[in-house]
Design an enzyme around this catalytic site. Structure first.
Site, PDB file in Angstrom:
ATOM      1  N   GLN A  21      19.349  22.950 -27.598  1.00 60.89           N
ATOM      2  CA  GLN A  21      20.091  22.631 -26.387  1.00 60.89           C
ATOM      3  C   GLN A  21      20.011  21.134 -26.115  1.00 60.89           C
ATOM      4  OE1 GLN A  21      18.217  24.183 -22.946  1.00 60.89           O
ATOM      5  NE2 GLN A  21      19.949  23.827 -21.579  1.00 60.89           N
ATOM      6  N   GLY A  22      21.164  20.483 -25.960  1.00 69.75           N
ATOM      7  CA  GLY A  22      21.198  19.059 -25.624  1.00 69.75           C
ATOM      8  C   GLY A  22      21.757  18.865 -24.230  1.00 69.75           C
ATOM      9  N   SER A  79      13.902  21.925 -27.360  1.00 69.11           N
ATOM     10  CA  SER A  79      13.049  22.723 -28.240  1.00 69.11           C
ATOM     11  C   SER A  79      13.865  23.176 -29.442  1.00 69.11           C
ATOM     12  CB  SER A  79      12.439  23.913 -27.502  1.00 69.11           C
ATOM     13  OG  SER A  79      13.368  24.522 -26.669  1.00 69.11           O
ATOM     14  N   GLU A 139      20.915  31.640 -18.861  1.00 69.23           N
ATOM     15  CA  GLU A 139      19.504  31.329 -19.040  1.00 69.23           C
ATOM     16  C   GLU A 139      18.711  31.995 -17.923  1.00 69.23           C
ATOM     17  OE1 GLU A 139      18.352  27.226 -18.525  1.00 69.23           O
ATOM     18  OE2 GLU A 139      16.703  27.449 -19.953  1.00 69.23           O
ATOM     19  N   GLU A 176      11.888  22.570  -7.429  1.00 67.34           N
ATOM     20  CA  GLU A 176      12.568  21.905  -6.310  1.00 67.34           C
ATOM     21  C   GLU A 176      14.071  22.184  -6.362  1.00 67.34           C
ATOM     22  OE1 GLU A 176      10.269  20.567  -8.285  1.00 67.34           O
ATOM     23  OE2 GLU A 176       8.649  20.197  -6.861  1.00 67.34           O
TER      24      GLU A 176
END
Lengths: 299, 380
Positions: free
Chosen positions: B127-128, B162, B245, B363
């Site tokens: 994932q970028g 990752s 996700e 947050e």
């Protein structure tokens, strides 16, 4: 696996919410002891089995009674005493003729208001004795004068009683959150609604997660009680520990979000806060319940 | 409301349990996650086995190699694999993020090309999204994609990726129009990690290992047909990825926490714990059940309405904090040995500090709950 309320259950909950909002609005006379008991009988809330409903539905009603901060002894009669009663006694409860309470650690909620009390592990006594003030003025206690006792036909159901307290606490927590949200949306300081500030909004977001987690535990416990699942004792202990603590903290955060007005007698928040403190302390407190849960988990 | 498995669910669970027993050797159970999960060649072999047995992409449509199963089966799969302490599928980014986004936004050619190799663990995705100056603020991404003829030329840097060092493809969020308004300026690309100009550098983290990477893009040419969705709509496409996700994550996270708790209990049962520690342990067990049943409620709403309910929006937030408390509690339980690096719990505790940062910081998640669930005014 299906863990969602059915259409009928959602409808029951919505009807209860609307009925209670109409009869017990926030701007009510809080000193009034009018609890509209005969109307509860007409609604069928004093005998849900008659309508083919069970403890999950009773838990939903208790949640809404908590949301409204209902003053009457519904939780004592239906939530605590009912499993002890014979069919004849239940029939008199269903019509609203008899109201019951239970003696827990020497204290009887609503002693001055109910007709009979369950004490000593299965004896019914006429409700007589000296009144004692409690943290929630709408829920006074009494010290039972034990005379003229009669044995009861039914049995103790501790998981059911604990889940009833947890369900009411869930409603209290939800109301404290809703009041906090409403205030944060409308109260303007420094030119903006205070809900714009994360120092205000984040504690409310945290309360939201507390409420949703509490709801999951309460409905889980209610289902276990209704189905007589073997996990009922541990689920009920978990639900009462979590939901009553969540209700207390939800009220405290809401009072803080309200600022000065939240600390006044005039604002209804303190009624909910006192109800939450009562529920947290009645029976076993969260820390004691967690030790019971630990016993089961480490076994 | 019925918390028991349906007949179909019970049959699926039984069959799955038997399959795991037959296919997962005892010595391959109980890995500690982190970088270890992609160092062992068995993880790829295990992933392929999952695919061949039909357990990879369980809920994906059949035409793309999935099993078209209900989401409750996916929940059971997570539970059972966690209970068996099985290694994860190596293509976790492909399975939980790239794949579902391609299913939602991809062309038929893209679906035919990419989906099956994801399931079969033949092609690994990374994932970028995050950049050094665009972490929580994804719309501020500066990795540039310039259209030149039938290619996009990509320049920039991504971080916290990752699997990038073993990945074949990257889901990349790029800045395609610096003049355009915020949220209309991004384009989502599927990038070949073996293309010239892609450089991966490991990023050493708090645990000492390199689970994540930085990716540098220098004049990387990406064919225009590798764009997912329209130019300028990368934000909208990326939101699908993040939704997936967060939506599918709940069960997986809870299952791992459950496995961790089981391991903790094994050790704790042999100890004489003082009451305050027993109480803490019960508190975490209760929290775990609360998170678990919140997943089930969210799933119930989802299956009834087709839209993920708000119930699940707090799950990642609560899970991450629970995981941090639980792993720290183990240091306490271990007494004087809590200070040692035992190779397993020490890693779990340090690694858990990333949980409240990755996949949406706590947050940001509280902002999302405040604004989208509670309806409070926007804070920015």
């Amino acid at each position: 696996m299906d863990f969602a309320l059915s259409e009928d259950q959602l409808e029951l909950k919505q009807q209860a919410r609307a009925w209670l909002a109409d009869r017990f609005p926030l701007d009510r006379d809080w000193d009034s002891v009018e609890d509209r008991w005969s109307e509860l009988a007409e609604l069928g809330w004093l005998d849900v089995a008659e309508a083919g409903l069970g403890f999950v539905e009773e838990a939903l009603l208790l949640e809404e009674l908590g949301y409204a901060c209902y003053p009457g002894p519904y939780i004592a009669t239906v939530g605590f005493a009912l499993p002890w009663l014979s069919d004849e006694q239940r029939a008199r409860v269903a019509t609203g003729e008899e109201r019951w309470s239970v003696d827990v650690d020497g204290y009887v909620p609503w002693l001055g208001l109910v007709d009979f009390v369950v004490a000593d592990g299965g004896t019914a006594y006429p409700a007589r004795g000296e009144e004692v003030a409690s943290v929630d003025p709408s829920r006074p206690f009494g010290r039972l004068d034990k005379a003229d006792g009669e044995p009861l036909a039914g049995n103790r159901n501790l998981p059911r009683a604990r889940t009833a307290s947890a369900a009411e606490a869930l409603g209290v927590a939800q109301r404290a959150l809703d009041l906090g949200i409403e205030h944060a949306k409308t109260r303007v300081q420094f030119g903006k609604p205070i809900g714009t500030y994360q120092a205000v909004s984040h504690p409310l977001a945290q309360t939201y997660t507390d409420v949703e987690l509490a709801r999951s535990l309460v409905y889980w416990a209610a289902w276990c009680v209704a189905e007589e699942d073997e996990r009922a004792p541990v689920a009920a202990g978990a639900a009462k520990a979590f939901a009553t603590e969540a209700a207390v903290v939800a009220c405290e955060r809401s009072i803080q979000a309200h600022g000065g007005i939240g600390f006044t007698w005039e604002h209804p928040l303190h009624r909910f806060y006192k109800r939450a403190l009562w529920l947290e302390g009645f029976g076993r407190r969260p820390a004691e319940l967690r030790l019971e849960v630990a016993e089961a988990v480490l076994a | 409301m019925d918390l028991r498995d349906t007949q179909e669910e019970a049959a699926f669970r039984t069959e799955l349990r038997a399959w795991v027993d037959a296919n997962l050797p005892a010595e391959k159970r109980g890995g500690r996650g982190g970088a270890q999960r992609f160092e062992d060649p068995f993880v790829r072999e295990w992933s392929r086995k999952l695919y061949e047995a039909g357990y990879a992409g369980l809920t994906w449509p059949r035409e793309y190699g999935g099993a078209g199963a209900p989401h409750s089966f996916q929940a059971i799969l997570y539970e059972e694999l966690a209970a068996a302490q099985a290694p994860p599928h190596v293509g976790v980014i492909g399975l939980s993020m790239a794949g579902p986004t391609i299913v939602a936004h991809g062309t038929e050619e893209q679906k035919a090309r990419y989906l099956k190799p994801i399931l079969a663990a033949e092609e690994i995705w990374c994932q970028g999204f995050s950049e050094p100056d665009a972490g929580s603020d994804l719309a501020a991404a500066r990795t540039r994609a310039e259209r030149r003829g039938d290619v996009y030329v990509v320049n920039g840097q991504k971080v916290w990726s990752s699997f990038a060092h073993i990945a074949d493809f990257c889901i990349l969020v790029t800045q395609s129009d610096p003049e355009a308004a915020r949220y209309r300026n991004l384009t989502y690309l599927l990038v070949d990690m073996h293309a010239p100009g892609v450089e991966v550098r490991p990023l050493r983290q708090i645990t000492g290992e390199a689970e994540f990477n930085e990716i540098f893009f220098t004049d990387v040419e990406v064919p225009a047909e590798n764009r997912l969705g329209e130019e300028g709509e990368g934000w909208q496409v990326a939101m699908t990825t993040l939704l997936h996700e967060r939506a599918t994550l709940g069960f997986a996270l809870t299952a791992t926490l459950d496995a961790l708790f089981g391991r903790l209990l094994e050790g704790a049962r042999e100890l004489e714990l003082p009451p305050h520690m027993r109480e803490e342990l019960a508190r975490e067990w209760i929290e775990l059940q609360a998170i678990r049943f919140t997943n089930y409620r969210a799933l119930g709403t989802y299956e009834r309405t087709g839209v993920p309910g708000p119930e699940g929006s707090g799950v990642k937030l609560r899970w991450s904090e629970a995981n941090q408390r639980l792993t720290k509690l183990v240091r306490e339980l271990r007494g004087p040995e809590g200070i040692l690096d035992d190779g397993w719990w020490n890693h779990q505790q340090l690694r858990s500090r990333g949980n409240t940062i990755e996949a949406g910081t706590s947050e940001v998640l509280r902002n999302i709950i405040a604004e989208r669930v509670l309806g409070l005014p926007r804070s920015r």
